[in-house]
Design a protein around this motif. Structure first.
Motif, PDB file in Angstrom:
ATOM      1  N   GLY A 137      10.090  33.533  25.751  1.00 12.99           N
ATOM      2  CA  GLY A 137      10.209  34.954  26.027  1.00 12.99           C
ATOM      3  C   GLY A 137       9.091  35.469  26.905  1.00 12.99           C
ATOM      4  N   GLN A 138       7.863  35.047  26.613  1.00 13.73           N
ATOM      5  CA  GLN A 138       6.722  35.528  27.390  1.00 13.73           C
ATOM      6  C   GLN A 138       6.837  35.098  28.848  1.00 13.73           C
ATOM      7  OE1 GLN A 138       3.101  33.500  27.625  1.00 13.73           O
ATOM      8  NE2 GLN A 138       1.818  35.286  27.220  1.00 13.73           N
ATOM      9  N   GLN A 139       7.168  33.829  29.059  1.00 15.76           N
ATOM     10  CA  GLN A 139       7.243  33.334  30.432  1.00 15.76           C
ATOM     11  C   GLN A 139       8.404  33.953  31.191  1.00 15.76           C
ATOM     12  OE1 GLN A 139       6.927  29.088  30.803  1.00 15.76           O
ATOM     13  NE2 GLN A 139       5.213  28.978  29.374  1.00 15.76           N
ATOM     14  N   ALA A 140       9.523  34.173  30.512  1.00 15.33           N
ATOM     15  CA  ALA A 140      10.655  34.824  31.179  1.00 15.33           C
ATOM     16  C   ALA A 140      10.258  36.211  31.673  1.00 15.33           C
ATOM     17  CB  ALA A 140      11.845  34.906  30.221  1.00 15.33           C
ATOM     18  N   ARG A 141       9.513  36.931  30.829  1.00 16.29           N
ATOM     19  CA  ARG A 141       9.070  38.273  31.231  1.00 16.29           C
ATOM     20  C   ARG A 141       8.104  38.188  32.414  1.00 16.29           C
ATOM     21  NH1 ARG A 141       9.000  38.634  25.587  1.00 16.29           N
ATOM     22  NH2 ARG A 141       6.737  38.285  25.495  1.00 16.29           N
ATOM     23  N   PHE A 142       7.195  37.224  32.361  1.00 16.13           N
ATOM     24  CA  PHE A 142       6.231  37.095  33.453  1.00 16.13           C
ATOM     25  C   PHE A 142       6.925  36.765  34.769  1.00 16.13           C
ATOM     26  CE2 PHE A 142       4.275  33.757  36.047  1.00 16.13           C
ATOM     27  CZ  PHE A 142       3.368  34.540  36.741  1.00 16.13           C
ATOM     28  N   TYR A 143       7.781  35.744  34.774  1.00 20.30           N
ATOM     29  CA  TYR A 143       8.415  35.337  36.034  1.00 20.30           C
ATOM     30  C   TYR A 143       9.296  36.450  36.593  1.00 20.30           C
ATOM     31  CZ  TYR A 143       6.781  30.516  35.646  1.00 20.30           C
ATOM     32  OH  TYR A 143       5.995  29.389  35.596  1.00 20.30           O
ATOM     33  N   GLU A 144       9.968  37.172  35.708  1.00 16.91           N
ATOM     34  CA  GLU A 144      10.810  38.288  36.171  1.00 16.91           C
ATOM     35  C   GLU A 144       9.945  39.378  36.786  1.00 16.91           C
ATOM     36  OE1 GLU A 144      14.093  41.489  34.392  1.00 16.91           O
ATOM     37  OE2 GLU A 144      13.274  39.903  33.102  1.00 16.91           O
ATOM     38  N   ALA A 145       8.845  39.733  36.114  1.00 11.12           N
ATOM     39  CA  ALA A 145       7.976  40.794  36.622  1.00 11.12           C
ATOM     40  C   ALA A 145       7.302  40.382  37.926  1.00 11.12           C
ATOM     41  CB  ALA A 145       6.922  41.141  35.572  1.00 11.12           C
ATOM     42  N   ALA A 146       6.864  39.119  38.006  1.00 13.76           N
ATOM     43  CA  ALA A 146       6.186  38.652  39.217  1.00 13.76           C
ATOM     44  C   ALA A 146       7.142  38.571  40.399  1.00 13.76           C
ATOM     45  CB  ALA A 146       5.537  37.303  38.962  1.00 13.76           C
ATOM     46  N   GLU A 184      -2.237  38.976  39.165  1.00 11.38           N
ATOM     47  CA  GLU A 184      -2.671  39.897  38.107  1.00 11.38           C
ATOM     48  C   GLU A 184      -1.805  39.744  36.866  1.00 11.38           C
ATOM     49  OE1 GLU A 184      -2.436  44.692  37.234  1.00 11.38           O
ATOM     50  OE2 GLU A 184      -2.271  43.953  39.295  1.00 11.38           O
ATOM     51  N   LEU A 185      -0.495  39.684  37.062  1.00 13.26           N
ATOM     52  CA  LEU A 185       0.428  39.536  35.946  1.00 13.26           C
ATOM     53  C   LEU A 185       0.232  38.197  35.250  1.00 13.26           C
ATOM     54  CD1 LEU A 185       3.591  40.982  37.715  1.00 13.26           C
ATOM     55  CD2 LEU A 185       2.347  42.052  35.805  1.00 13.26           C
ATOM     56  N   TRP A 186      -0.050  37.170  36.033  1.00  7.63           N
ATOM     57  CA  TRP A 186      -0.271  35.844  35.457  1.00  7.63           C
ATOM     58  C   TRP A 186      -1.512  35.834  34.567  1.00  7.63           C
ATOM     59  CZ3 TRP A 186      -4.430  32.464  36.322  1.00  7.63           C
ATOM     60  CH2 TRP A 186      -4.313  31.236  35.685  1.00  7.63           C
ATOM     61  N   ARG A 187      -2.589  36.440  35.017  1.00  5.48           N
ATOM     62  CA  ARG A 187      -3.816  36.434  34.219  1.00  5.48           C
ATOM     63  C   ARG A 187      -3.612  37.160  32.883  1.00  5.48           C
ATOM     64  NH1 ARG A 187      -7.672  34.106  37.082  1.00  5.48           N
ATOM     65  NH2 ARG A 187      -7.715  34.345  39.362  1.00  5.48           N
ATOM     66  N   THR A 188      -2.876  38.236  32.898  1.00  7.06           N
ATOM     67  CA  THR A 188      -2.600  38.962  31.657  1.00  7.06           C
ATOM     68  C   THR A 188      -1.793  38.102  30.692  1.00  7.06           C
ATOM     69  OG1 THR A 188      -2.633  41.081  32.818  1.00  7.06           O
ATOM     70  CG2 THR A 188      -1.527  41.022  30.675  1.00  7.06           C
ATOM     71  N   ALA A 189      -0.762  37.436  31.212  1.00  6.71           N
ATOM     72  CA  ALA A 189       0.070  36.576  30.366  1.00  6.71           C
ATOM     73  C   ALA A 189      -0.716  35.374  29.860  1.00  6.71           C
ATOM     74  CB  ALA A 189       1.304  36.113  31.147  1.00  6.71           C
ATOM     75  N   LEU A 190      -1.594  34.828  30.694  1.00  9.13           N
ATOM     76  CA  LEU A 190      -2.398  33.672  30.287  1.00  9.13           C
ATOM     77  C   LEU A 190      -3.314  34.035  29.121  1.00  9.13           C
ATOM     78  CD1 LEU A 190      -3.423  30.748  30.849  1.00  9.13           C
ATOM     79  CD2 LEU A 190      -5.192  31.805  32.270  1.00  9.13           C
ATOM     80  N   ALA A 191      -3.956  35.181  29.187  1.00 10.78           N
ATOM     81  CA  ALA A 191      -4.868  35.589  28.120  1.00 10.78           C
ATOM     82  C   ALA A 191      -4.139  35.677  26.784  1.00 10.78           C
ATOM     83  CB  ALA A 191      -5.507  36.930  28.470  1.00 10.78           C
ATOM     84  N   GLU A 192      -2.921  36.224  26.808  1.00 15.33           N
ATOM     85  CA  GLU A 192      -2.133  36.320  25.580  1.00 15.33           C
ATOM     86  C   GLU A 192      -1.743  34.939  25.085  1.00 15.33           C
ATOM     87  OE1 GLU A 192       1.883  38.570  23.921  1.00 15.33           O
ATOM     88  OE2 GLU A 192       1.758  37.998  26.028  1.00 15.33           O
ATOM     89  N   ALA A 201       3.233  17.073  35.847  1.00 17.03           N
ATOM     90  CA  ALA A 201       3.267  18.060  34.767  1.00 17.03           C
ATOM     91  C   ALA A 201       4.686  18.573  34.593  1.00 17.03           C
ATOM     92  CB  ALA A 201       2.313  19.213  35.058  1.00 17.03           C
ATOM     93  N   VAL A 202       5.634  17.658  34.503  1.00 16.96           N
ATOM     94  CA  VAL A 202       7.039  18.051  34.427  1.00 16.96           C
ATOM     95  C   VAL A 202       7.413  18.381  32.985  1.00 16.96           C
ATOM     96  CG1 VAL A 202       7.634  16.654  36.426  1.00 16.96           C
ATOM     97  CG2 VAL A 202       7.864  15.671  34.151  1.00 16.96           C
ATOM     98  N   ARG A 203       8.370  19.272  32.824  1.00 14.17           N
ATOM     99  CA  ARG A 203       8.911  19.602  31.507  1.00 14.17           C
ATOM    100  C   ARG A 203      10.428  19.521  31.613  1.00 14.17           C
ATOM    101  NH1 ARG A 203       7.508  21.802  26.777  1.00 14.17           N
ATOM    102  NH2 ARG A 203       5.392  22.381  27.386  1.00 14.17           N
ATOM    103  N   VAL A 204      10.960  18.359  31.302  1.00 15.87           N
ATOM    104  CA  VAL A 204      12.403  18.143  31.414  1.00 15.87           C
ATOM    105  C   VAL A 204      13.109  18.956  30.324  1.00 15.87           C
ATOM    106  CG1 VAL A 204      14.230  16.420  31.415  1.00 15.87           C
ATOM    107  CG2 VAL A 204      11.967  15.830  32.323  1.00 15.87           C
ATOM    108  N   GLY A 205      14.045  19.787  30.749  1.00 14.33           N
ATOM    109  CA  GLY A 205      14.723  20.670  29.803  1.00 14.33           C
ATOM    110  C   GLY A 205      14.083  22.030  29.678  1.00 14.33           C
ATOM    111  N   GLY A 206      12.910  22.199  30.296  1.00 14.26           N
ATOM    112  CA  GLY A 206      12.237  23.482  30.282  1.00 14.26           C
ATOM    113  C   GLY A 206      11.806  23.919  28.889  1.00 14.26           C
ATOM    114  N   THR A 207      11.304  25.146  28.803  1.00 14.91           N
ATOM    115  CA  THR A 207      10.872  25.667  27.511  1.00 14.91           C
ATOM    116  C   THR A 207      12.060  25.855  26.575  1.00 14.91           C
ATOM    117  OG1 THR A 207       9.095  26.812  28.680  1.00 14.91           O
ATOM    118  CG2 THR A 207       9.470  27.458  26.410  1.00 14.91           C
ATOM    119  N   ALA A 208      13.249  26.067  27.118  1.00 18.40           N
ATOM    120  CA  ALA A 208      14.439  26.164  26.271  1.00 18.40           C
ATOM    121  C   ALA A 208      14.673  24.858  25.524  1.00 18.40           C
ATOM    122  CB  ALA A 208      15.657  26.526  27.118  1.00 18.40           C
ATOM    123  N   GLY A 209      14.435  23.719  26.201  1.00 18.69           N
ATOM    124  CA  GLY A 209      14.542  22.427  25.532  1.00 18.69           C
ATOM    125  C   GLY A 209      13.538  22.305  24.402  1.00 18.69           C
TER     126      GLY A 209
END
Length: 457
Positions: free
Chosen positions: A287-296, A305-313, A92-100
C-alpha cells in the motif's frame, strides 16, 4: 581505473535511490560514471529515474554530503542492453513484486506458520519464483558481461547466490547488511570502534547462513571480549538482538544471534504478533509503495521529496511488530536506514578501487585449503562468513571453530531445504518442492507442507 558502468537489475525498486546516493558519495573511491536501471515495469522505472536525476542534480548524497558530478542515469526495460558494457551488476530483482510477497506471507499464516519474506515457507515460495529468473539473468551475464562482478541483493540471499553461482562462479557474491550491523553494534558495546573489524584490527567468529548466523567471538589483543559483553546487562542493552530476544537467551546461546533468529527461536511469539496485525509487512509496503509511485508519477518534480518521506516511514516501522511483541522498545537511531547499499559500495571499492575490506558475505563454503569453511556443509554450498576483499577478489577467512551441534543441526536442515527448493524450481517438480517445504524446521507437518506447495504453485 577507467570509468565504471553500474547496472542495477530491479532498477524501479523503492530502495534504489539509497544505492545511487551511496555510489554518488563514493565516486572518489569508485568512479562510477553511469548507472543503468533495468526494470520490467516502465512506470516504476520512470519514477525511479526521476528520483535519481533529482538526487544527482541537487548534489545531495546520503547524510547531506555534497556530491559533485553525480553519475548519469539511463533506464531500460531490455536486459541485454542493460548488461552490455557493465562492470558491476547489482541484482535486486523481486519476482512477483510486493504482491507476490503478500501471498507468500498470507498462505503461511493461513496454516498457522510464520509468514515472513525470507525465513521459512514464505522464503521458499519466493525462491520457487525467483530461481528460474536469476538462472536466466545469470546466463545472459555470462554471455554479455563475463568479467563483471555481480553483487546480489536478491532474497532469499543464500538460495539466490547459490543458484547464480552455477553460471557465474566466484564472480557473484551475496550481500546483506544484517551481520555486519550486528558486528558493529557488538564492537561499540565492548568499547571499540565500530569499524575495527573492517580494518582488520580485531577478528570475529561469525558463521552460518544468510539470516541464520551467530556472532560467537570478538578477539582483540589475544582476548575474547564476547563473554564479558554477554555478562554485562548495561552493554547488552545497546544491542538490538538482546532487546529483541532477551539477554538471558543470548547468555544461554553463548553467542549473539542474527536478529532473524528471532523467527526460529521465538516462532510462536513471531507468528502470534504478525497474525494479530491488520496487515502483514508485505501488505503495508504494498500500500505504501503504491501510494508513493502514484504520487510521484502525478508530481514528477517532487519525486525525490516524496521518496524521502516514504523511506523514513518504511525504515521506522522495520520489525516493529517483532519489537512490540518482545517489548523491545524503539529501534536505535544508528540502526535506521539499512546499510546494504553501503556494504555494496565497500565491496565495489575493494574489487575495483584498490581498497581492502573485511566483510561478512555470502560465498561458497570453500576455504583457501579447499576444505569446507563451515564443517558439516558441502563445500559448494553458499554460507555467510567473514571474508577479506581486495582487487584480486573475495577471500573467505578461516572459521575459527565448528558450529555448536545445535546450531549446525539447524543450519544443515535449512541448507538441505534450500538446495531442494533450487532443484524443485529448476525441474518444476511439485514432489521435490513438497520435500523442500516438509524438511524446513519452520514447517511442522508433511501434510501442511503439501498444502503449502499446492497453494504456492
Amino acid at each position: 581505473m577507467g570509468q565504471v558502468i553500474l547496472t542495477i537489475l530491479g532498477g524501479g525498486g523503492f530502495r534504489v535511490p539509497l544505492v545511487y546516493e551511496a555510489v554518488a558519495a563514493a565516486r572518489d573511491r569508485v568512479p562510477v560514471d553511469e548507472v543503468v536501471l533495468l526494470d520490467d515495469d516502465p512506470d516504476r522505472l520512470a519514477v525511479m529515474a526521476d528520483v535519481l536525476r533529482q538526487v544527482g542534480g541537487h548534489g545531495q548524497a546520503a547524510g547531506g554530503a555534497y556530491t559533485a558530478g553525480a553519475p548519469r542515469v539511463r533506464a531500460t526495460t531490455d536486459l541485454d542492453e542493460a548488461l552490455t558494457g557493465a562492470d558491476v551488476i547489482f541484482s535486486a530483482v523481486r519476482v512477483g513484486g510486493t504482491a507476490g510477497r503478500t501471498r507468500d506471507e498470507r498462505v503461511a499464516l493461513g496454516e498457522g506458520l510464520l509468514g515472513q519474506e525470507t525465513v521459512g515457507p514464505g522464503g521458499l515460495a519466493y525462491a520457487l519464483r525467483t530461481v528460474p529468473e536469476v538462472d536466466r539473468i545469470a546466463a545472459r551475464i555470462a554471455e554479455l558481461a563475463p568479467r563483471a562482478w555481480t553483487i546480489s541483493f536478491t532474497n532469499p540471499a543464500s538460495i539466490v547466490t547459490e543458484a547464480m553461482r552455477a553460471r557465474l562462479g566466484d564472480r557473484v557474491v551475496g550481500i546483506c547488511d544484517t551481520p555486519i550491523s550486528l558486528v558493529r553494534r557488538a564492537l561499540r558495546a565492548v568499547g571499540l570502534d565500530a569499524r575495527a573489524f573492517d580494518r582488520g584490527d580485531v577478528t570475529i567468529d561469525y558463521a552460518g547462513l544468510n539470516h541464520l548466523g551467530w556472532l560467537r567471538g570478538i578477539r582483540a589483543g589475544g582476548e575474547d571480549l564476547l563473554p564479558a559483553l554477554l555478562a554485562d546487562d548495561a552493554a547488552l542493552g545497546g544491542l538490538e538482538e538482546a532487546r529483541l530476544m532477551g539477554a538471558g537467551w543470548l547468555r544461554a546461546l553463548r553467542a549473539v544471534p542474527n536478529e532473524y533468529l528471532y523467527y526460529y527461536d521465538f516462532t510462536r511469539e513471531a507468528v502470534a504478533g504478525i497474525a494479530a496485525q491488520e496487515s502483514t509487512r508485505g501488505e503495508f509496503l504494498l500500500g505504501q509503495q503504491a501510494r508513493f509511485y502514484e504520487a510521484a508519477a502525478a508530481e514528477p518534480g517532487r519525486a525525490a521529496e516524496l521518496w524521502r518521506t516514504a523511506l523514513a516511514e518504511r525504515e521506522a516501522t522495520y520489525m516493529a511488530t517483532e519489537r512490540e511483541a518482545q517489548q523491545a522498545g524503539e529501534r536505535a537511531e544508528e540502526d535506521l536506514g539499512g546499510g546494504y547499499h553501503e556494504v555494496a559500495v565497500d565491496l565495489m571499492a575493494a574489487l575495483l578501487g584498490g581498497e581492502e575490506h573485511r566483510m561478512i558475505l555470502d560465498v561458497a563454503n570453500t576455504g583457501a585449503d579447499g576444505q569446507p569453511l563451515v564443517a558439516g556443509l558441502p563445500a559448494d554450498a553458499v554460507v555467510e562468513v567473514p571474508v577479506h576483499v581486495d582487487g584480486e577478489g573475495v577471500h573467505p577467512l578461516p572459521v575459527e571453530r565448528p558450529l555448536e551441534p545445535a546450531m549446525l543441526a539447524r543450519v544443515q536442515a535449512v541448507k538441505a531445504s534450500e538446495r531442494l527448493v533450487i532443484e524443485a524450481a529448476r525441474t518444476r517438480s511439485p514432489q521435490t518442492a513438497w520435500l523442500a517445504f516438509g524438511m524446513h524446521p519452520l514447517v511442522d507437518s508433511a501434510e501442511v507442507a503439501r498444502r503449502l506447495v499446492d497453494a504456492y504453485l
